[in-house]
Design a protein around this motif. Structure first.
Motif, short mmCIF file in Angstrom:
data_model
loop_
_atom_site.label_atom_id
_atom_site.label_comp_id
_atom_site.label_asym_id
_atom_site.label_seq_id
_atom_site.Cartn_x
_atom_site.Cartn_y
_atom_site.Cartn_z
N MET A 94 -4.78 -3.78 10.87
CA MET A 94 -3.97 -2.80 9.98
C MET A 94 -2.76 -2.17 10.83
SD MET A 94 -5.25 0.40 7.66
CE MET A 94 -6.78 -0.27 7.56
N GLY A 103 7.70 6.72 6.23
CA GLY A 103 6.74 6.86 6.97
C GLY A 103 6.79 7.73 8.11
N VAL A 124 4.45 4.51 9.79
CA VAL A 124 3.59 4.17 8.44
C VAL A 124 2.11 3.80 9.15
CG1 VAL A 124 5.38 3.08 7.08
CG2 VAL A 124 4.19 1.77 8.89
N ASN A 125 2.12 3.47 10.37
CA ASN A 125 0.64 3.31 11.10
C ASN A 125 -0.04 4.70 11.15
OD1 ASN A 125 0.72 0.51 11.39
ND2 ASN A 125 1.95 0.65 13.19
N ASN A 161 -1.04 5.51 7.20
CA ASN A 161 -2.16 4.73 6.95
C ASN A 161 -3.74 4.94 7.73
OD1 ASN A 161 -0.45 3.54 5.41
ND2 ASN A 161 -0.25 1.55 6.54
N ILE A 175 -3.79 9.09 5.67
CA ILE A 175 -4.67 8.72 4.46
C ILE A 175 -5.98 8.59 4.73
CG2 ILE A 175 -4.75 6.79 2.77
CD1 ILE A 175 -1.89 6.35 2.89
N ALA A 198 -6.73 3.07 3.07
CA ALA A 198 -5.51 2.81 3.96
C ALA A 198 -4.98 1.24 3.86
CB ALA A 198 -6.13 3.01 5.38
N SER A 199 -5.90 0.36 3.77
CA SER A 199 -5.55 -1.10 3.67
C SER A 199 -4.65 -1.19 2.38
CB SER A 199 -6.67 -1.99 3.54
OG SER A 199 -7.41 -1.90 2.44
N ALA A 248 -2.80 0.97 0.91
CA ALA A 248 -1.55 1.76 1.17
C ALA A 248 -0.59 0.61 2.12
CB ALA A 248 -1.64 3.01 1.92
N CYS A 249 -1.38 -0.07 3.16
CA CYS A 249 -0.63 -0.90 3.95
C CYS A 249 0.04 -2.19 3.12
CB CYS A 249 -1.40 -1.49 5.02
SG CYS A 249 -0.75 -2.56 6.35
N GLU A 271 3.10 -1.04 1.18
CA GLU A 271 4.28 -1.01 2.12
C GLU A 271 4.80 -2.21 2.53
OE1 GLU A 271 1.89 2.88 3.97
OE2 GLU A 271 1.95 0.80 5.09
#
Length: 211
Positions: free
Chosen positions: A1, A16, A108-109, A112, A116, A153-154, A156-157, A160
């Motif tokens: 991720m 992010g 963003v990492n 996520n 999140i 979270a995945s 959301a990834c 993105e």
């Protein structure tokens, strides 16, 4: 991720960074106001444990592998805001020292896997208290909170990456959710196992976020 550089667009990376920066700043503020003496060393210990645990990968089908995220465990023990701070420290070190996740994509990492994942785990675990306060409920609630934190979270990834134009959503969403649904099982089992050990040895640690 961990999203590397070059996989997200400048607007997505900017959003992010803004969300992550604002959240971390507020987390620092609320933590300084609310954190007790017992929580300070526990935050350091949890960060070190999560960092070490993330270095260990477990195999998944098709030659892929996953690793422990840890946001759920941190959020369950110390609350979502402290969980965000712990995960931010872990992710920043991983990025700068081990090049795990890009510098451009750090926002963003953190969004996520830190923000999140921490909030999802925190509220699902708290919601499970509606079904009782026994040991079994806490273990099941912790496992479910960890699973959902990874899967959401995945998702959301995947969005993105799709918004950035890297991978179409119809490809990124099922592939990300599918593999992280399996990884989430490992996350849930590890989280439940650690909670079981804590309940057997230091049950008071589960009450720290309520203090």
């Amino acid at each position: 991720m961990h999203i590397p550089d070059g996989f997200i667009s400048a607007p997505v990376a900017t959003v992010g960074c803004v969300v992550a920066g604002g959240s971390v700043a507020y987390a620092v503020k609320t933590t300084k106001k609310e954190m007790g003496e017992k929580q300070i060393p526990l935050m350091g210990v949890l960060a070190a444990f999560i960092f070490a645990a993330q270095m260990l990968n477990f195999p998944i089908a098709g030659g892929t592998s996953g690793h422990f995220v840890g946001a759920a465990l941190a959020a369950i023990l110390l609350g979502s805001w402290r969980g965000i701070l712990i995960m931010t420290c872990v992710l920043v070190i991983q990025c700068l020292v081990f090049q795990d996740g890009g510098l451009f994509a750090m926002g963003v990492n953190i969004l996520n896997m830190g923000i999140i994942a921490s909030f999802v785990a925190h509220y699902i675990y708290r919601g499970s208290a509606l079904f009782g306060e026994g040991r079994k409920r806490k273990l099941i609630g912790g496992g479910l909170a960890a699973w959902f934190s990874v899967v959401i979270a995945s998702i959301a990834c995947a969005f993105e990456l799709a918004i950035s134009g890297t991978v179409p959503l119809e490809i990124s969403l099922p592939s990300m959710v599918g593999i992280h649904a399996v990884i989430g099982i490992g996350e849930g089992l590890i989280t439940a196992a650690v909670l079981n050990l804590i309940m057997a040895t230091r049950a008071d640690l589960l009450e720290l976020q309520k203090a």
